[in-house]
Motif scaffolding. Structure first.
Motif, short mmCIF file in Angstrom:
data_model
loop_
_atom_site.label_atom_id
_atom_site.label_comp_id
_atom_site.label_asym_id
_atom_site.label_seq_id
_atom_site.Cartn_x
_atom_site.Cartn_y
_atom_site.Cartn_z
N TYR A 1 0.94 -1.12 -0.01
CA TYR A 1 -0.09 -0.01 0.01
C TYR A 1 0.96 1.35 0.01
N ASN B 1 -4.33 2.46 7.65
CA ASN B 1 -5.78 2.60 7.17
C ASN B 1 -5.90 3.35 5.59
N THR C 1 -8.77 2.11 -1.46
CA THR C 1 -9.10 1.22 -0.62
C THR C 1 -9.83 1.75 0.81
N ASN D 1 -9.83 -0.51 3.37
CA ASN D 1 -9.28 -1.37 4.22
C ASN D 1 -8.42 -0.79 5.14
N ARG E 1 -5.81 -2.46 8.32
CA ARG E 1 -4.75 -3.57 8.59
C ARG E 1 -3.94 -3.26 9.97
N ASP F 1 -6.10 -8.14 8.34
CA ASP F 1 -7.36 -7.25 8.37
C ASP F 1 -7.95 -6.96 9.58
N ASP G 1 -13.08 -1.75 8.16
CA ASP G 1 -13.07 -0.87 7.07
C ASP G 1 -13.42 0.61 7.45
N ALA H 1 -13.41 5.43 1.96
CA ALA H 1 -12.24 5.14 1.28
C ALA H 1 -11.34 6.42 1.19
N THR I 1 -10.98 -4.63 16.80
CA THR I 1 -11.28 -4.81 15.13
C THR I 1 -12.58 -4.35 14.93
N ASN J 1 -15.16 -1.82 12.00
CA ASN J 1 -15.06 -0.69 11.21
C ASN J 1 -14.78 0.78 11.75
#
Length: 390
Positions: free
Chosen positions: A130, A145, A153, A155, A157, A169, A172, A176, A214, A216
């Motif tokens: 990334y 992020n 993305t 995503n 991590r 992971d 989200d 994005a 973890t 969103n």
């Protein structure tokens, strides 16, 4: 008020301390020994919330949180890690450089011990590689992020900073983002500010997540105006700052804004940098934020600082060397800032300053993974187990 001076203070069975009822003040010139026992011997009746004891089974202090929560042990946390080669032969605050590009996206993570000098070591990889991402962390977890791989993305991590390995992971973002949004953190919350959306427009979104969970992210508030290519992690335990970047429609700016990390809401004007640049490196200890480098569009070598608890314009600190400049990243301990990455051909080098003083940067070592794989490491993300937000 009455005083009693004793060398030993025990209950009638001489297997622990007696109960002290009422407002009690204790002082000693050396140490005190709390009540001790095994897990099975934990008292359950007539226990005051906040009671302290040493548990032989877990070899740790524990405290009473009430009938519903019971006993909890103290979390023993240290920012000091090490035990490797290069700069990691000793112990100290760990700094990590993650991702970036040169010219393609890079997934490497490498780490240093900030209190020493020397080269970095390989830590692991960001899944899929990334760049242009925002990083957040507490003392144990680091989050990467958003960004692009090469597509944008949402995503998130994370990795465990004390253990070598790849990211996993975590959830989200609400929106994005790429284009090097800023990331700031305290000991519980990570905040992602601005960036670029899928249409390549600057964003004013502020998002946040809980670092030890973890799941969103959620909405935090808005920046004063859309901003992209900000970068950095400059925060105390109460405030997070961002500086420079592009506004929409793409004009470089020198504005510094801040948010109160624990309180949801919009950003507030702080002051200005003395120069106009995007992709400025940013980091802090608990009192002073450092801003350095960036593009004007030439690779900048400025180093400037502000006092986080106040507001106002940045002051001159010194200069980066010709070895490290441009779109860099910074990792910090309570005393030292280490600058790494930047434009080719020297973007795999590191230099440092002592935060409490002023002056030019001096050589620290090399980013060995970046130097092996690419000519430079531009716009990397960073984590530090001892940055100002912690």
């Amino acid at each position: 008020m009455s005083k009693i001076n004793v060398r030993s203070f025990s209950n009638e069975n001489e297997d622990g301390a007696p109960d002290l009822v009422g407002i009690t003040t204790f002082s000693a010139t050396s140490f005190f020994v709390p009540t001790r026992g095994t897990t099975a011997q934990r008292p359950t009746d007539h226990v005051e919330v906040g009671s302290l004891r040493y548990n032989y089974d877990i070899k740790n202090l524990e405290y009473y949180r009430g009938k519903t929560l019971g006993w909890s042990q103290f979390e023993l946390v240290t920012p000091n890690l090490g035990g490797g080669t290069g700069s990691n032969t000793g112990l100290g605050v760990r700094g990590l450089f993650a991702g970036g590009y040169s010219p393609a996206s890079i997934g490497d993570i490498e780490y240093i011990t900030i209190s020493t000098l020397g080269d970095s070591q390989d830590f692991g990889d960001l899944t899929d590689g990334y760049n242009a991402l925002a990083t957040t962390n507490d003392r144990t977890r680091g989050f990467a992020n958003g960004g692009q791989i090469p597509a944008i993305t949402a995503n998130m991590r994370f990795c465990t900073l004390a253990s070598l390995g790849d990211t996993t992971d975590a959830g989200d973002l609400t929106v994005a983002t790429k284009g090097r949004p800023a990331g700031i953190s305290d000991s519980t919350r990570g905040v992602i500010l601005g960036g670029r959306d899928s249409s390549n427009d600057a964003m004013n979104n502020i998002q946040y997540h809980t670092i030890q969970s973890t799941g969103n992210a959620a909405d935090f508030g808005d920046l004063l105006s859309p901003r992209e290519f900000i970068g950095g992690m400059a925060a105390s335990s109460t405030r997070g700052l961002l500086a420079g970047g592009y506004d929409d429609p793409g004009t470089r700016i020198n504005v510094i804004e801040f948010v109160t990390t624990k309180t949801l809401g919009n950003s507030t004007d702080f002051g200005d940098l003395s120069y106009v640049a995007n992709s400025v490196g940013a980091a802090a200890n608990s009192t002073r934020a450092i801003f350095a480098g960036g593009r004007t569009p030439a690779d900048a070598n400025n180093i400037e600082f502000v006092t986080i608890a106040t507001t106002g314009n940045a002051s001159d600190f010194g200069d980066l060397t010709g070895v490290v400049n441009g779109d860099i990243a910074i990792v910090t301990s309570s005393t030292r800032a280490v600058f790494g990455g930047g434009g080719a051909p020297n973007g795999a080098e590191m230099v440092y300053v002592e935060i409490a003083s002023t002056g030019d940067a001096v050589q620290f070592g090399e980013l060995t993974v970046a130097k092996t794989n690419v000519a430079s490491l531009q716009e990397p993300g960073v984590w530090s187990t001892g940055h100002g937000g912690l």
